[in-house]
Design a protein around this motif. Structure first.
Motif, short mmCIF file in Angstrom:
data_model
loop_
_atom_site.label_atom_id
_atom_site.label_comp_id
_atom_site.label_asym_id
_atom_site.label_seq_id
_atom_site.Cartn_x
_atom_site.Cartn_y
_atom_site.Cartn_z
N THR A 1 -34.47 -108.56 27.73
CA THR A 1 -34.00 -109.87 27.57
C THR A 1 -33.12 -110.22 28.42
O THR A 1 -32.33 -109.44 28.98
CB THR A 1 -33.55 -110.16 26.20
OG1 THR A 1 -34.43 -109.74 25.01
CG2 THR A 1 -33.21 -111.54 26.17
N LEU A 2 -33.14 -111.21 29.31
CA LEU A 2 -32.15 -111.81 30.21
C LEU A 2 -31.86 -113.11 30.05
O LEU A 2 -32.93 -114.12 29.76
CB LEU A 2 -32.82 -111.36 31.69
CG LEU A 2 -31.95 -111.98 32.78
CD1 LEU A 2 -30.54 -111.00 33.02
CD2 LEU A 2 -32.83 -111.82 34.06
N THR A 3 -30.70 -113.42 30.26
CA THR A 3 -30.26 -114.99 30.02
C THR A 3 -30.26 -115.33 31.77
O THR A 3 -29.49 -114.80 32.35
CB THR A 3 -28.94 -115.25 29.22
OG1 THR A 3 -29.08 -114.72 28.12
CG2 THR A 3 -28.76 -116.72 29.39
N ALA B 1 -30.02 -118.85 34.21
CA ALA B 1 -29.32 -120.34 34.37
C ALA B 1 -30.40 -121.31 34.90
O ALA B 1 -30.17 -122.05 35.91
CB ALA B 1 -27.92 -120.39 35.44
N ALA C 1 -35.71 -123.93 30.45
CA ALA C 1 -36.89 -123.14 30.09
C ALA C 1 -38.26 -123.77 30.50
O ALA C 1 -39.25 -123.14 30.77
CB ALA C 1 -37.09 -123.49 28.36
N LEU D 1 -39.32 -117.68 25.58
CA LEU D 1 -38.17 -118.35 26.04
C LEU D 1 -37.51 -119.13 25.00
O LEU D 1 -38.00 -119.86 24.15
CB LEU D 1 -38.64 -119.31 27.09
CG LEU D 1 -39.85 -118.71 27.96
CD1 LEU D 1 -40.55 -120.13 28.81
CD2 LEU D 1 -38.96 -117.74 29.04
N LEU E 1 -31.12 -121.99 25.63
CA LEU E 1 -29.81 -122.20 25.26
C LEU E 1 -29.16 -123.38 25.77
O LEU E 1 -27.59 -123.43 25.42
CB LEU E 1 -29.34 -120.94 25.80
CG LEU E 1 -29.89 -119.51 25.34
CD1 LEU E 1 -29.06 -118.46 26.06
CD2 LEU E 1 -29.90 -119.40 24.07
N GLU F 1 -29.90 -123.29 30.88
CA GLU F 1 -29.86 -121.93 30.60
C GLU F 1 -31.06 -121.55 29.48
O GLU F 1 -31.17 -122.16 28.55
CB GLU F 1 -28.53 -121.62 29.91
CG GLU F 1 -28.54 -120.09 29.81
CD GLU F 1 -26.72 -120.02 29.60
OE1 GLU F 1 -25.96 -119.22 30.46
OE2 GLU F 1 -26.38 -120.18 28.63
N THR F 2 -31.57 -120.49 29.72
CA THR F 2 -32.72 -119.99 28.94
C THR F 2 -32.77 -118.47 28.84
O THR F 2 -32.44 -117.89 29.78
CB THR F 2 -34.18 -120.20 29.62
OG1 THR F 2 -34.12 -121.70 29.71
CG2 THR F 2 -35.27 -119.69 28.79
N GLU F 3 -32.80 -118.00 27.47
CA GLU F 3 -33.04 -116.52 27.03
C GLU F 3 -34.32 -116.16 27.31
O GLU F 3 -35.09 -116.76 26.48
CB GLU F 3 -32.43 -116.50 25.78
CG GLU F 3 -32.43 -114.87 25.43
CD GLU F 3 -31.96 -114.53 23.95
OE1 GLU F 3 -31.02 -114.20 23.93
OE2 GLU F 3 -32.80 -114.50 23.04
N THR G 1 -37.39 -113.15 27.11
CA THR G 1 -37.57 -111.77 26.58
C THR G 1 -38.98 -111.65 26.95
O THR G 1 -40.05 -112.18 26.71
CB THR G 1 -37.67 -111.72 25.02
OG1 THR G 1 -36.15 -112.06 24.70
CG2 THR G 1 -37.93 -110.33 24.50
N ALA H 1 -35.98 -114.74 37.47
CA ALA H 1 -34.78 -115.58 37.57
C ALA H 1 -34.71 -116.08 38.98
O ALA H 1 -34.47 -117.18 39.09
CB ALA H 1 -33.65 -114.67 36.96
#
Length: 162
Positions: free
Chosen positions: A9-11, A13, A16, A107, A110, A114-116, A118, A153
């Motif tokens: 997982t990566l957040t 900027a 989504a 996705l 956030l 911003e999106t987390e 996985t 990203a």
């Protein structure tokens, strides 16, 4: 190993919708790939529906031919929250055969920018006859998923303004 999937997982900027658009574009997959195995999209149309097939040209030194092609079938398509596909191959008679492993991106927005993300590789549905061929699961090192997310990203990020 009891667990038959790996994920990272990566957040990022990035909204989504933008991350999803990059994932739904097969022409970006070689740049996202963290192994270097994915070379080029043979089918370049955006992914728009479950069941859609898209082919990718691949290379792996342990593959009998080195160069080969996978035929992926979209299994999950929930813009902008999830996308996933089942890799397979086209047989000489034109039928597709899938191995039972799936790539899936989930996705979670956030906020507006911003999106987390996985990324999961799941091989729990691989049938016994394929496992008996001696294929290692997962067929890549643990850094692969994280590398792929960092590449995603970079691709999804807005172009820097000079």
């Amino acid at each position: 190993m009891d667990q038959e999937n790996v994920s990272a997982t990566l957040t990022v900027a990035v909204p989504a919708t933008r991350v999803f658009a990059v994932l739904a574009d097969p022409t970006t997959h070689s740049a996202i790939d963290g192994t270097g195995w994915v070379h080029e999209a043979a089918d370049q149309a955006p992914l728009t529906e479950v069941g859609q097939i898209f082919r990718m040209d691949m290379y792996h030194p342990n593959h009998p031919n080195g160069d080969y092609q996978v035929a992926n079938q979209v299994q999950v398509l929930d813009p902008p929250r999830a996308i996933g596909w089942l890799p397979g191959q086209e047989k000489e008679d034109g039928h597709l055969e899938f191995g039972g492993w799936i790539w899936r991106y989930d996705l979670v927005p956030l906020g507006p920018s911003e999106t987390e993300v996985t990324l999961t590789y799941d091989w729990s549905a691989v049938p016994q006859f394929i496992r008996e061929r001696g294929i290692q699961f997962p067929p890549f090192g643990p850094e692969h998923l994280a590398n792929s997310l960092h590449h995603l990203a970079e691709l999804a990020a807005p172009a820097s303004r000079a």
